[in-house]
Design a protein around this motif. Structure first.
Motif, PDB file in Angstrom:
ATOM      1  N   THR A  46     -39.087  -1.108 -10.618  1.00 53.96           N
ATOM      2  CA  THR A  46     -38.250  -0.149 -11.344  1.00 53.96           C
ATOM      3  C   THR A  46     -36.863  -0.701 -11.701  1.00 53.96           C
ATOM      4  O   THR A  46     -36.183  -0.132 -12.540  1.00 53.96           O
ATOM      5  CB  THR A  46     -38.067   1.140 -10.525  1.00 53.96           C
ATOM      6  OG1 THR A  46     -37.484   0.797  -9.263  1.00 53.96           O
ATOM      7  CG2 THR A  46     -39.398   1.846 -10.305  1.00 53.96           C
ATOM      8  N   HIS A  47     -36.441  -1.777 -11.061  1.00 53.91           N
ATOM      9  CA  HIS A  47     -35.106  -2.338 -11.302  1.00 53.91           C
ATOM     10  C   HIS A  47     -35.230  -3.627 -12.112  1.00 53.91           C
ATOM     11  O   HIS A  47     -35.525  -4.685 -11.557  1.00 53.91           O
ATOM     12  CB  HIS A  47     -34.393  -2.621  -9.978  1.00 53.91           C
ATOM     13  CG  HIS A  47     -34.091  -1.393  -9.199  1.00 53.91           C
ATOM     14  ND1 HIS A  47     -34.981  -0.842  -8.295  1.00 53.91           N
ATOM     15  CD2 HIS A  47     -33.023  -0.589  -9.197  1.00 53.91           C
ATOM     16  CE1 HIS A  47     -34.459   0.242  -7.778  1.00 53.91           C
ATOM     17  NE2 HIS A  47     -33.268   0.420  -8.307  1.00 53.91           N
ATOM     18  N   TYR A  48     -35.003  -3.531 -13.409  1.00 51.32           N
ATOM     19  CA  TYR A  48     -35.034  -4.689 -14.290  1.00 51.32           C
ATOM     20  C   TYR A  48     -34.217  -4.351 -15.528  1.00 51.32           C
ATOM     21  O   TYR A  48     -33.883  -3.196 -15.771  1.00 51.32           O
ATOM     22  CB  TYR A  48     -36.471  -5.079 -14.672  1.00 51.32           C
ATOM     23  CG  TYR A  48     -37.275  -3.961 -15.283  1.00 51.32           C
ATOM     24  CD1 TYR A  48     -37.270  -3.739 -16.658  1.00 51.32           C
ATOM     25  CD2 TYR A  48     -38.044  -3.117 -14.478  1.00 51.32           C
ATOM     26  CE1 TYR A  48     -38.010  -2.713 -17.214  1.00 51.32           C
ATOM     27  CE2 TYR A  48     -38.780  -2.085 -15.028  1.00 51.32           C
ATOM     28  CZ  TYR A  48     -38.765  -1.888 -16.392  1.00 51.32           C
ATOM     29  OH  TYR A  48     -39.495  -0.862 -16.937  1.00 51.32           O
ATOM     30  N   LYS A  49     -33.890  -5.375 -16.297  1.00 55.01           N
ATOM     31  CA  LYS A  49     -33.074  -5.151 -17.487  1.00 55.01           C
ATOM     32  C   LYS A  49     -33.546  -6.066 -18.609  1.00 55.01           C
ATOM     33  O   LYS A  49     -33.632  -7.282 -18.439  1.00 55.01           O
ATOM     34  CB  LYS A  49     -31.605  -5.447 -17.180  1.00 55.01           C
ATOM     35  CG  LYS A  49     -30.693  -5.268 -18.372  1.00 55.01           C
ATOM     36  CD  LYS A  49     -29.269  -5.662 -18.027  1.00 55.01           C
ATOM     37  CE  LYS A  49     -28.417  -5.647 -19.285  1.00 55.01           C
ATOM     38  NZ  LYS A  49     -27.123  -6.250 -19.079  1.00 55.01           N
ATOM     39  N   TRP A  50     -33.859  -5.455 -19.723  1.00 46.69           N
ATOM     40  CA  TRP A  50     -34.196  -6.207 -20.931  1.00 46.69           C
ATOM     41  C   TRP A  50     -32.921  -6.487 -21.710  1.00 46.69           C
ATOM     42  O   TRP A  50     -32.044  -5.630 -21.810  1.00 46.69           O
ATOM     43  CB  TRP A  50     -35.090  -5.380 -21.855  1.00 46.69           C
ATOM     44  CG  TRP A  50     -36.472  -5.149 -21.384  1.00 46.69           C
ATOM     45  CD1 TRP A  50     -36.924  -4.090 -20.654  1.00 46.69           C
ATOM     46  CD2 TRP A  50     -37.619  -5.967 -21.627  1.00 46.69           C
ATOM     47  NE1 TRP A  50     -38.264  -4.201 -20.419  1.00 46.69           N
ATOM     48  CE2 TRP A  50     -38.722  -5.354 -21.024  1.00 46.69           C
ATOM     49  CE3 TRP A  50     -37.807  -7.173 -22.308  1.00 46.69           C
ATOM     50  CZ2 TRP A  50     -40.000  -5.893 -21.067  1.00 46.69           C
ATOM     51  CZ3 TRP A  50     -39.080  -7.704 -22.360  1.00 46.69           C
ATOM     52  CH2 TRP A  50     -40.151  -7.070 -21.740  1.00 46.69           C
ATOM     53  N   THR A  51     -32.820  -7.636 -22.300  1.00 46.45           N
ATOM     54  CA  THR A  51     -31.818  -7.895 -23.318  1.00 46.45           C
ATOM     55  C   THR A  51     -32.485  -7.515 -24.635  1.00 46.45           C
ATOM     56  O   THR A  51     -33.632  -7.882 -24.878  1.00 46.45           O
ATOM     57  CB  THR A  51     -31.386  -9.368 -23.322  1.00 46.45           C
ATOM     58  OG1 THR A  51     -30.820  -9.669 -22.045  1.00 46.45           O
ATOM     59  CG2 THR A  51     -30.370  -9.642 -24.416  1.00 46.45           C
ATOM     60  N   ILE A  52     -31.790  -6.761 -25.445  1.00 42.29           N
ATOM     61  CA  ILE A  52     -32.349  -6.245 -26.696  1.00 42.29           C
ATOM     62  C   ILE A  52     -31.784  -7.049 -27.867  1.00 42.29           C
ATOM     63  O   ILE A  52     -30.572  -7.244 -27.954  1.00 42.29           O
ATOM     64  CB  ILE A  52     -32.010  -4.746 -26.869  1.00 42.29           C
ATOM     65  CG1 ILE A  52     -32.398  -3.946 -25.620  1.00 42.29           C
ATOM     66  CG2 ILE A  52     -32.659  -4.181 -28.124  1.00 42.29           C
ATOM     67  CD1 ILE A  52     -33.858  -3.966 -25.272  1.00 42.29           C
ATOM     68  N   ASP A  53     -32.652  -7.483 -28.778  1.00 42.91           N
ATOM     69  CA  ASP A  53     -32.174  -8.232 -29.938  1.00 42.91           C
ATOM     70  C   ASP A  53     -31.602  -7.259 -30.980  1.00 42.91           C
ATOM     71  O   ASP A  53     -31.724  -6.039 -30.844  1.00 42.91           O
ATOM     72  CB  ASP A  53     -33.272  -9.145 -30.504  1.00 42.91           C
ATOM     73  CG  ASP A  53     -34.361  -8.409 -31.288  1.00 42.91           C
ATOM     74  OD1 ASP A  53     -34.222  -7.215 -31.591  1.00 42.91           O
ATOM     75  OD2 ASP A  53     -35.372  -9.065 -31.604  1.00 42.91           O
ATOM     76  N   PRO A  54     -30.951  -7.771 -32.025  1.00 41.99           N
ATOM     77  CA  PRO A  54     -30.318  -6.892 -33.021  1.00 41.99           C
ATOM     78  C   PRO A  54     -31.289  -5.934 -33.712  1.00 41.99           C
ATOM     79  O   PRO A  54     -30.872  -4.902 -34.234  1.00 41.99           O
ATOM     80  CB  PRO A  54     -29.712  -7.874 -34.029  1.00 41.99           C
ATOM     81  CG  PRO A  54     -29.471  -9.121 -33.244  1.00 41.99           C
ATOM     82  CD  PRO A  54     -30.611  -9.185 -32.262  1.00 41.99           C
ATOM     83  N   SER A  55     -32.590  -6.255 -33.705  1.00 44.70           N
ATOM     84  CA  SER A  55     -33.583  -5.363 -34.323  1.00 44.70           C
ATOM     85  C   SER A  55     -34.119  -4.317 -33.356  1.00 44.70           C
ATOM     86  O   SER A  55     -34.982  -3.522 -33.714  1.00 44.70           O
ATOM     87  CB  SER A  55     -34.754  -6.195 -34.864  1.00 44.70           C
ATOM     88  OG  SER A  55     -34.315  -7.094 -35.831  1.00 44.70           O
ATOM     89  N   GLY A  56     -33.641  -4.345 -32.108  1.00 44.54           N
ATOM     90  CA  GLY A  56     -34.090  -3.369 -31.118  1.00 44.54           C
ATOM     91  C   GLY A  56     -35.304  -3.803 -30.315  1.00 44.54           C
ATOM     92  O   GLY A  56     -35.866  -3.002 -29.572  1.00 44.54           O
ATOM     93  N   ASN A  57     -35.694  -5.072 -30.436  1.00 43.56           N
ATOM     94  CA  ASN A  57     -36.836  -5.581 -29.690  1.00 43.56           C
ATOM     95  C   ASN A  57     -36.392  -6.181 -28.365  1.00 43.56           C
ATOM     96  O   ASN A  57     -35.352  -6.836 -28.295  1.00 43.56           O
ATOM     97  CB  ASN A  57     -37.566  -6.665 -30.495  1.00 43.56           C
ATOM     98  CG  ASN A  57     -38.071  -6.129 -31.811  1.00 43.56           C
ATOM     99  OD1 ASN A  57     -38.800  -5.156 -31.845  1.00 43.56           O
ATOM    100  ND2 ASN A  57     -37.664  -6.756 -32.906  1.00 43.56           N
TER     101      ASN A  57
END
Length: 194
Positions: A46-57
Protein backbone atom coordinates in the motif's frame (compact mmCIF):
# COMPACT_ATOMS: atom_id res chain seq x y z
CA UNK A 1 13.90 -3.27 -36.95
CA UNK A 2 17.64 -3.24 -36.61
CA UNK A 3 17.80 -6.76 -35.05
CA UNK A 4 15.43 -9.66 -34.58
CA UNK A 5 13.71 -9.55 -31.16
CA UNK A 6 15.60 -11.37 -28.42
CA UNK A 7 18.94 -11.50 -30.23
CA UNK A 8 20.83 -8.31 -29.31
CA UNK A 9 20.74 -6.55 -25.95
CA UNK A 10 19.85 -2.86 -26.19
CA UNK A 11 18.21 -1.43 -23.08
CA UNK A 12 16.34 1.81 -23.45
CA UNK A 13 13.99 3.44 -20.97
CA UNK A 14 11.39 4.17 -23.60
CA UNK A 15 10.64 0.42 -23.96
CA UNK A 16 8.98 -0.02 -20.54
CA UNK A 17 7.03 3.19 -21.18
CA UNK A 18 5.75 1.78 -24.48
CA UNK A 19 4.92 -1.52 -22.77
CA UNK A 20 2.90 0.28 -20.09
CA UNK A 21 0.92 1.96 -22.86
CA UNK A 22 0.21 -1.42 -24.44
CA UNK A 23 -0.95 -2.83 -21.08
CA UNK A 24 -3.11 0.24 -20.38
CA UNK A 25 -4.72 0.04 -23.80
CA UNK A 26 -5.41 -3.71 -23.56
CA UNK A 27 -6.66 -3.54 -19.96
CA UNK A 28 -8.64 -0.32 -20.50
CA UNK A 29 -7.17 1.18 -17.32
CA UNK A 30 -4.08 3.16 -16.37
CA UNK A 31 -0.89 1.27 -15.59
CA UNK A 32 -1.21 2.58 -12.03
CA UNK A 33 -4.70 1.05 -11.64
CA UNK A 34 -3.59 -2.16 -13.35
CA UNK A 35 -0.58 -2.60 -11.05
CA UNK A 36 -2.66 -1.78 -7.98
CA UNK A 37 -5.42 -4.26 -8.89
CA UNK A 38 -3.31 -7.18 -10.09
CA UNK A 39 -0.03 -6.86 -8.18
CA UNK A 40 0.09 -4.45 -5.27
CA UNK A 41 -3.27 -5.13 -3.60
CA UNK A 42 -2.90 -8.94 -3.81
CA UNK A 43 0.57 -8.62 -2.23
CA UNK A 44 -0.67 -6.24 0.47
CA UNK A 45 1.50 -3.38 -0.84
CA UNK A 46 0.00 0.00 0.00
CA UNK A 47 2.98 2.37 0.41
CA UNK A 48 4.46 3.32 -2.96
CA UNK A 49 4.71 6.36 -5.19
CA UNK A 50 4.52 6.68 -8.94
CA UNK A 51 6.22 9.52 -10.74
CA UNK A 52 3.73 10.82 -13.29
CA UNK A 53 4.84 12.03 -16.73
CA UNK A 54 3.43 15.25 -18.27
CA UNK A 55 0.72 13.20 -20.05
CA UNK A 56 -0.51 11.71 -16.77
CA UNK A 57 1.05 8.28 -17.28
CA UNK A 58 2.83 6.45 -14.48
CA UNK A 59 6.56 6.20 -15.14
CA UNK A 60 7.48 2.58 -15.74
CA UNK A 61 11.08 3.27 -16.72
CA UNK A 62 12.13 4.41 -13.26
CA UNK A 63 11.39 6.99 -10.58
CA UNK A 64 9.03 4.60 -8.81
CA UNK A 65 9.33 4.48 -5.04
CA UNK A 66 8.58 1.43 -2.90
CA UNK A 67 9.68 0.13 0.50
CA UNK A 68 12.35 -2.59 0.74
CA UNK A 69 9.88 -4.83 2.63
CA UNK A 70 7.53 -4.64 -0.35
CA UNK A 71 10.35 -5.30 -2.80
CA UNK A 72 10.96 -8.42 -0.73
CA UNK A 73 7.33 -9.48 -1.17
CA UNK A 74 7.73 -9.23 -4.92
CA UNK A 75 10.91 -11.27 -4.80
CA UNK A 76 9.33 -13.97 -2.65
CA UNK A 77 6.33 -14.13 -4.98
CA UNK A 78 8.65 -14.58 -7.99
CA UNK A 79 10.70 -17.20 -6.10
CA UNK A 80 7.42 -19.04 -5.38
CA UNK A 81 6.60 -19.14 -9.11
CA UNK A 82 3.97 -16.42 -8.91
CA UNK A 83 2.24 -17.63 -5.73
CA UNK A 84 1.54 -15.48 -2.68
CA UNK A 85 -0.30 -16.77 0.37
CA UNK A 86 -1.79 -19.64 -1.62
CA UNK A 87 -2.99 -17.49 -4.53
CA UNK A 88 -1.58 -17.24 -8.04
CA UNK A 89 -0.63 -13.60 -8.64
CA UNK A 90 1.38 -14.03 -11.85
CA UNK A 91 1.36 -17.08 -14.11
CA UNK A 92 4.18 -19.53 -13.45
CA UNK A 93 4.70 -19.95 -17.21
CA UNK A 94 5.09 -16.19 -17.69
CA UNK A 95 7.55 -15.88 -14.81
CA UNK A 96 9.62 -18.74 -16.17
CA UNK A 97 9.71 -17.10 -19.59
CA UNK A 98 10.43 -13.59 -18.31
CA UNK A 99 13.14 -14.59 -15.81
CA UNK A 100 14.94 -16.97 -18.17
CA UNK A 101 17.41 -14.44 -19.50
CA UNK A 102 18.92 -15.57 -22.79
CA UNK A 103 20.20 -12.36 -24.37
CA UNK A 104 23.86 -11.79 -23.44
CA UNK A 105 24.95 -8.29 -22.49
CA UNK A 106 28.26 -7.93 -24.35
CA UNK A 107 31.35 -7.45 -22.18
CA UNK A 108 29.31 -6.84 -19.03
CA UNK A 109 29.15 -8.35 -15.56
CA UNK A 110 27.53 -6.79 -12.49
CA UNK A 111 30.06 -8.73 -10.40
CA UNK A 112 32.98 -7.32 -12.39
CA UNK A 113 31.79 -3.77 -11.86
CA UNK A 114 31.27 -4.43 -8.13
CA UNK A 115 35.09 -4.61 -7.86
CA UNK A 116 34.79 -7.73 -5.72
CA UNK A 117 38.07 -9.22 -4.58
CA UNK A 118 36.67 -12.74 -4.28
CA UNK A 119 33.99 -13.06 -6.97
CA UNK A 120 34.96 -14.20 -10.45
CA UNK A 121 33.07 -12.14 -13.07
CA UNK A 122 30.57 -14.07 -15.18
CA UNK A 123 28.52 -12.89 -18.17
CA UNK A 124 25.21 -11.18 -17.54
CA UNK A 125 22.08 -12.14 -19.49
CA UNK A 126 18.84 -10.25 -19.93
CA UNK A 127 15.26 -11.46 -20.15
CA UNK A 128 12.01 -9.56 -19.87
CA UNK A 129 13.19 -6.92 -17.38
CA UNK A 130 15.01 -9.59 -15.35
CA UNK A 131 18.73 -10.29 -15.37
CA UNK A 132 20.64 -13.54 -14.75
CA UNK A 133 24.23 -13.80 -13.62
CA UNK A 134 26.15 -16.45 -11.74
CA UNK A 135 27.91 -15.29 -8.62
CA UNK A 136 31.04 -17.41 -8.57
CA UNK A 137 33.94 -17.63 -6.12
CA UNK A 138 36.58 -20.29 -5.53
CA UNK A 139 34.19 -21.87 -3.00
CA UNK A 140 30.78 -21.75 -4.73
CA UNK A 141 28.71 -20.81 -7.77
CA UNK A 142 25.11 -19.62 -7.47
CA UNK A 143 22.61 -18.63 -10.15
CA UNK A 144 21.07 -15.25 -9.36
CA UNK A 145 17.93 -13.90 -11.04
CA UNK A 146 17.47 -10.22 -10.31
CA UNK A 147 15.69 -6.99 -11.04
CA UNK A 148 17.96 -3.96 -11.16
CA UNK A 149 17.08 -0.32 -10.67
CA UNK A 150 19.13 2.82 -11.14
CA UNK A 151 21.42 3.70 -8.27
CA UNK A 152 21.68 0.16 -6.90
CA UNK A 153 18.14 -1.07 -6.25
CA UNK A 154 18.02 -4.87 -6.50
CA UNK A 155 15.65 -7.75 -5.91
CA UNK A 156 17.85 -10.87 -6.04
CA UNK A 157 16.49 -14.41 -6.10
CA UNK A 158 18.67 -17.45 -5.45
CA UNK A 159 16.19 -20.31 -5.84
CA UNK A 160 18.57 -23.13 -4.92
CA UNK A 161 19.06 -21.57 -1.49
CA UNK A 162 15.40 -20.50 -1.15
CA UNK A 163 16.73 -16.97 -0.70
CA UNK A 164 15.59 -13.47 -1.66
CA UNK A 165 17.88 -10.50 -1.01
CA UNK A 166 16.93 -6.83 -1.44
CA UNK A 167 19.29 -3.89 -1.69
CA UNK A 168 18.43 -0.19 -1.84
CA UNK A 169 21.06 2.47 -2.42
CA UNK A 170 21.57 6.01 -3.67
CA UNK A 171 24.69 5.34 -5.75
CA UNK A 172 23.50 6.97 -8.96
CA UNK A 173 26.01 7.13 -11.82
CA UNK A 174 28.63 5.26 -9.79
CA UNK A 175 30.25 1.83 -9.88
CA UNK A 176 29.24 1.53 -6.22
CA UNK A 177 25.68 0.78 -7.34
CA UNK A 178 27.03 -2.67 -8.29
CA UNK A 179 28.69 -3.17 -4.88
CA UNK A 180 25.69 -5.28 -3.85
CA UNK A 181 27.21 -8.14 -5.86
CA UNK A 182 30.41 -7.98 -3.82
CA UNK A 183 28.40 -7.98 -0.59
CA UNK A 184 26.38 -10.94 -1.86
CA UNK A 185 29.53 -12.93 -2.74
CA UNK A 186 31.57 -11.93 0.30
CA UNK A 187 29.06 -12.06 3.15
CA UNK A 188 25.56 -13.24 2.29
CA UNK A 189 26.03 -16.33 0.12
CA UNK A 190 28.86 -17.80 2.25
CA UNK A 191 26.49 -17.74 5.24
CA UNK A 192 24.08 -20.01 3.31
CA UNK A 193 26.70 -22.22 1.67
CA UNK A 194 27.77 -23.91 4.92
Amino acid sequence: MKNNPGTVWAYTSCNPMILSGVISHAAKMSIMDFAKKYLFTPLGITHYKWTIDPSGNGMTAGSFYIRPADMMKMGVMVKQNGMWEGKSIISEAWLKQSTTATVPIPDFSFTKFSRSRIAIPQPTYYGYYWYNEQVKTAAFTEDVVFASGNGGQYIMIIKRLDLVVVFTQENYNSWQAKRAFDLLATYILPAYEK
